[in-house]
Scaffold this active site. Structure first.
Site, PDB file in Angstrom:
ATOM      1  N   PRO A 128     -38.942  -3.829  -8.482  1.00  0.00           N
ATOM      2  CG  PRO A 128     -39.325  -1.670  -9.669  1.00  0.00           C
ATOM      3  CD  PRO A 128     -40.226  -2.901  -9.148  1.00  0.00           C
ATOM      4  CB  ILE A 157     -40.664  -9.961 -16.263  1.00  0.00           C
ATOM      5  CG1 ILE A 157     -41.251  -9.090 -14.835  1.00  0.00           C
ATOM      6  CG2 ILE A 157     -41.469 -11.010 -16.461  1.00  0.00           C
ATOM      7  CD1 ILE A 157     -40.952 -10.135 -13.737  1.00  0.00           C
ATOM      8  NE  ARG A 179     -51.330 -15.923   7.040  1.00  0.00           N
ATOM      9  CZ  ARG A 179     -51.734 -16.051   8.270  1.00  0.00           C
ATOM     10  NH1 ARG A 179     -52.320 -17.374   8.497  1.00  0.00           N
ATOM     11  NH2 ARG A 179     -51.791 -15.173   9.005  1.00  0.00           N
ATOM     12  CD  GLU A 242     -37.537 -19.723 -10.912  1.00  0.00           C
ATOM     13  OE1 GLU A 242     -38.179 -19.444 -10.098  1.00  0.00           O
ATOM     14  OE2 GLU A 242     -36.534 -19.003 -11.411  1.00  0.00           O
ATOM     15  NE  ARG A 243     -34.962 -20.927  -5.186  1.00  0.00           N
ATOM     16  CZ  ARG A 243     -35.540 -20.377  -4.216  1.00  0.00           C
ATOM     17  NH1 ARG A 243     -36.094 -21.060  -3.525  1.00  0.00           N
ATOM     18  NH2 ARG A 243     -35.837 -19.040  -4.194  1.00  0.00           N
ATOM     19  NE  ARG A 268      -2.273 -22.478 -28.623  1.00  0.00           N
ATOM     20  CZ  ARG A 268      -1.804 -21.597 -29.401  1.00  0.00           C
ATOM     21  NH1 ARG A 268      -2.010 -21.718 -30.832  1.00  0.00           N
ATOM     22  NH2 ARG A 268      -1.255 -20.612 -28.940  1.00  0.00           N
ATOM     23  CG  LEU A 338     -10.438 -22.514 -25.841  1.00  0.00           C
ATOM     24  CD1 LEU A 338     -11.354 -23.422 -24.798  1.00  0.00           C
ATOM     25  CD2 LEU A 338     -11.634 -21.917 -26.803  1.00  0.00           C
TER      26      LEU A 338
END
Ligand code: FAD
Length: 383
Positions: A128, A157, A179, A242-243, A268, A338
């Protein structure tokens, strides 16, 4: 330099594409409304080997590299953003992290279940009071004999409400901010661990997200993955992968938005012709296609660098930042193409736009990516 993906990667991409468009995409709108995690589809992904993509074969995985995983992730994100978010948290943040850093016993114990879908994984860093400043974490792990006692809480998470396996970073030395961090693997039924109610989110709504609480949560020392006080390097290193994968998620969502917008614009009719014939619509299509391809190339390069074992922090931040910015714009423009229909749930591009928003926040905000990139640029300028 060869920009082509290999025949094996192409074959795998086509298999994942077919599966994702046939099985994941048709349910994406419904689960966005119900906020229900798609368990059946998840098991199908496990059966296809997708949950163990970057995990060694000996633990039940498919042993792919990061680039191949990014190619597959793009297809999953194209079809269903919620599924792609849970997939990232489970496969990259939890399983891949454990496969890179866990002991032999830990890998044998947890990876087969994470690969075959019988166990769901998550990764707990954010608290938090510490988000971007991850090293400000206060969840504390105190050593007592051959056990560690955790107290504190994590938030936002992904997968926590349905997870069986929690990879948790905790502070283990109050005097060493950088560390003094240890990584633990903790099972759901461990006394003292509990999860909150799923949050109500703007997008990726079928991927459950919640808080995780630790109240005198007793963890045996053998559940330390990295540490004591040695987890900083892997916390940062795993964020690179992850990135890069985050880049692929932005590309998948944006490509879905572009394809949807082009299909619509061909049918359209306004001013007696399909709107795709209007130059300002074509301009949007060209801008979207160019920036999607640029984000894809940045993503593939970052993933390739990770695979070569070369420094990839800066490239991974390029990929994530550019892809997140690009996906905001591309999904916004898809809604614009759209028109009023784009604003309605039925046409789905409004969902793509809500889902894309997370790319600028999760896994390190855009501002944090810029700090990383600028730091490297300045470092280079100093020789
Ligand atoms: C849907 C969702 C899923 C998530 N899943 C996970 C997960 O599985 N595991 C996990 O550990 N975390 C997860 N997160 C958390 C995510 O990584 C954090 O939200 C993110 O790192 C930002 O932290 P924060 O939300 O506390 O924002 P803050 O750090 O409070 O930032 C607020 C704002 O201030 C800016 N800011 C902060 N510091 C600086 C600075 N130095 N310079 C300039 N600007 C700054 C930020 O860029 C941002 O715009 C998830 C978040 C979401 C929304």
């Amino acid at each position: 330099m060869d920009f082509r993906i290999t025949d094996d990667q192409l074959e795998l991409r086509d298999m994942v594409r077919k599966f994702a468009r046939q099985e994941l995409a048709p349910k994406a709108a419904e689960i966005d409304l119900s906020c229900e995690f798609p368990k059946e589809n998840w098991q199908k992904m496990a059966d296809l080997g997708l949950l163990g993509m970057m995990i060694p074969e000996e633990y039940g995985g498919f042993e792919s590299d990061v680039l191949t995983f990014c190619i597959c992730m793009e297809e999953v994100a194209y079809a269903c953003a919620s599924t792609s978010l849970s997939y990232l948290a489970h496969t990259v943040l939890c399983a891949y992290n454990l496969s890179q850093n866990g002991s032999e016993e830990q890998k044998k114990k947890y990876l087969p279940g994470l690969c075959d879908g019988s166990k769901m994984g998550c990764l707990c860093i954010t608290e938090p009071d510490s988000g971007s400043d991850a090293l400000g974490m206060q969840t504390f792990a105190e050593e007592r004999g051959d056990k560690w006692i955790l107290n504190g809480s994590k938030t936002f998470i992904t997968n926590a409400p349905i997870a069986d396996v929690f990879l948790v970073y905790a502070r283990s030395d109050r005097n060493d901010r950088n560390r003094g961090i240890t990584q633990f693997i903790i099972e759901r039924d461990t006394p003292g661990l509990s999860t909150g109610e799923p949050f109500h989110k703007m997008g990726n709504r079928a991927s459950p997200t919640s808080e995780v609480f630790f109240e005198n949560c007793e963890v045996p020392a053998e559940n330390i993955v990295i540490g004591p006080n040695q987890a900083l390097g892997i916390l940062m290193g795993n964020l690179d992968v992850e990135r890069a994968v985050g880049g692929a998620m932005g590309v998948g969502g944006a490509q879905a938005a572009l394809d949807r917008a082009v299909d619509y614009a061909k049918t359209r009719i306004q001013f007696d012709q399909p709107i795709i014939m209007h130059e300002m619509v074509l301009d949007k299509v060209a801008e979207m296609a160019t920036s999607i391809e640029a984000a894809r190339l940045l993503t593939h390069k970052a993933a390739w660098l990770c695979d070569q074992g070369e420094p990839c922090t800066e490239s991974a931040s390029y990929a994530k930042l550019f892809s997140a910015q690009m996906a905001q714009k591309a999904t916004y423009e898809a809604v614009q193409i759209l028109g009023g229909y784009g604003y309605m749930q039925e046409y789905e591009v409004e969902r793509f736009m809500r889902d894309a928003r997370l790319g600028t926040i999760g896994g390190g905000t855009n501002e944090v990516q810029k700090l990383i990139i600028a730091r490297e640029v300045v470092k280079r300028s100093m020789g």
